[in-house]
Scaffold this motif. Structure first.
Motif, PDB file in Angstrom:
ATOM      1  N   GLY A  37       0.730  -1.115   0.129  1.00 46.14           N
ATOM      2  CA  GLY A  37      -0.044  -0.056  -0.113  1.00 46.14           C
ATOM      3  C   GLY A  37       0.799   1.136  -0.087  1.00 46.14           C
ATOM      4  N   SER A  41       1.142   4.262  -2.744  1.00 46.27           N
ATOM      5  CA  SER A  41       0.606   5.483  -2.347  1.00 46.27           C
ATOM      6  C   SER A  41       0.819   6.813  -2.833  1.00 46.27           C
ATOM      7  CB  SER A  41       0.964   5.533  -0.615  1.00 46.27           C
ATOM      8  OG  SER A  41       0.609   7.042  -0.209  1.00 46.27           O
ATOM      9  N   ILE A 115      -1.036  -5.696  -8.085  1.00 43.52           N
ATOM     10  CA  ILE A 115      -1.767  -4.453  -8.238  1.00 43.52           C
ATOM     11  C   ILE A 115      -1.724  -3.807  -9.805  1.00 43.52           C
ATOM     12  CG2 ILE A 115      -1.842  -1.832  -7.192  1.00 43.52           C
ATOM     13  CD1 ILE A 115      -1.079  -3.042  -4.457  1.00 43.52           C
ATOM     14  N   ALA A 123     -10.047   1.952 -10.634  1.00 43.87           N
ATOM     15  CA  ALA A 123      -9.510   2.929  -9.633  1.00 43.87           C
ATOM     16  C   ALA A 123      -9.895   4.179  -9.874  1.00 43.87           C
ATOM     17  CB  ALA A 123      -8.127   2.919  -9.423  1.00 43.87           C
ATOM     18  N   THR A 134      -7.425   4.946   0.284  1.00 49.10           N
ATOM     19  CA  THR A 134      -7.422   3.731   1.332  1.00 49.10           C
ATOM     20  C   THR A 134      -8.913   2.649   0.906  1.00 49.10           C
ATOM     21  OG1 THR A 134      -6.692   4.807   3.088  1.00 49.10           O
ATOM     22  CG2 THR A 134      -7.602   2.581   3.644  1.00 49.10           C
ATOM     23  N   LEU A 137      -8.103   1.100  -2.417  1.00 47.23           N
ATOM     24  CA  LEU A 137      -6.962   0.137  -2.336  1.00 47.23           C
ATOM     25  C   LEU A 137      -7.757  -1.114  -1.698  1.00 47.23           C
ATOM     26  CD1 LEU A 137      -3.908  -0.552  -2.903  1.00 47.23           C
ATOM     27  CD2 LEU A 137      -3.710   0.177  -0.493  1.00 47.23           C
ATOM     28  N   VAL A 141      -9.095  -2.851  -5.334  1.00 48.06           N
ATOM     29  CA  VAL A 141      -7.605  -3.061  -5.902  1.00 48.06           C
ATOM     30  C   VAL A 141      -7.233  -4.366  -5.427  1.00 48.06           C
ATOM     31  CG1 VAL A 141      -5.339  -2.489  -6.384  1.00 48.06           C
ATOM     32  CG2 VAL A 141      -6.951  -0.802  -6.578  1.00 48.06           C
ATOM     33  N   LEU A 142      -7.098  -4.459  -3.792  1.00 49.46           N
ATOM     34  CA  LEU A 142      -6.210  -5.547  -3.281  1.00 49.46           C
ATOM     35  C   LEU A 142      -7.182  -6.822  -3.263  1.00 49.46           C
ATOM     36  CD1 LEU A 142      -4.946  -4.124   0.010  1.00 49.46           C
ATOM     37  CD2 LEU A 142      -3.709  -5.066  -1.893  1.00 49.46           C
TER      38      LEU A 142
END
Length: 222
Positions: A37, A41, A115, A123, A134, A137, A141-142
């Motif tokens: 992450g 970032s 990712i 996204a 956050t 993600l 995404v995660l």
């Protein structure tokens, strides 16, 4: 034929190896996810820390990291991991800490590659409806990244299982330390080597097969 095994707790040594693997796997998965992450970032400081950590740790021998947790954290800085009077427990926990710190760097890079496979448009669409970085993600995404990198993470876990042998350097009573002791005391080099090699195959082969099956089962269809 295997009378020389009497007096040696082979199963207990492999159980210690399993514990080292499982605890380090959980810790490295959590810390590696945090590092991944950081690496994606939008905050430059976090990206810089993540990149520096991964590049430094991946290029440092695991033996150096494990010995540092013993000589550095325990002997110099007095870190006891909540086990001041129990030598075995203290160094077991320090070994878990060292293995976690090392393996997390590889988990991070595996996740970062996952990712990068997630379409940028997803996204952007999530940000367009007001989700924070956050939230994008963790919610968008995660979950897809984890499904993409089950195979690479399986390789990391198998490598971690074998890397637990380095914990013998600080006296953790796992399989490699017992094998060394048995080789020194018994005249059965081939038999001892075969037994411990078979033990590690039993630990790693089912893991690879199971996670390989999961990788195909949960693969993201694009």
């Amino acid at each position: 034929m295997f009378d020389f095994l009497e007096g040696y707790d082979v199963l207990g040594a492999f159980w210690t190896t399993v514990q080292l693997t499982l605890l380090s796997a959980v810790g490295s998965l959590v810390w590696g996810t945090v590092l991944a992450g950081m690496r994606v970032s939008p905050v430059p400081l976090m990206r810089g820390f993540g990149a520096a950590y991964v590049n430094i740790v991946r290029n440092t021998p695991l033996t150096v990291i494990i010995v540092f947790t013993s000589l550095g954290l325990a002997n110099i800085f007095g870190v006891t991991m909540g086990a001041e009077d129990n030598f075995d427990t203290k160094f077991f926990r320090l070994a878990v800490l060292g293995l976690t710190a090392y393996t997390a760097a590889f988990v991070c890079e595996a996740l970062r590659s996952g990712i990068n496979t997630v379409p940028v448009g997803q996204a952007e669409a999530a940000r367009a409806i007001g989700l924070s970085f956050t939230q994008v993600l963790t919610l968008i995404v995660l979950p897809q990244a984890f499904r993409t990198v089950i195979g690479p993470l399986a390789n990391v876990l198998i490598a971690l299982t074998k890397n637990t042998t380095v914990a013998a350097a600080i006296g953790v009573a796992e399989a490699a330390l017992l094998m060394k002791e048995m080789i020194e005391n018994e005249a059965q080099l081939l038999a001892i080597t075969a037994i411990f090699a078979l033990g590690f195959v039993v630990l790693t082969l089912p893991t690879g097969l199971l996670l390989g099956w999961l990788s195909k089962r949960l693969a993201v269809k694009r």
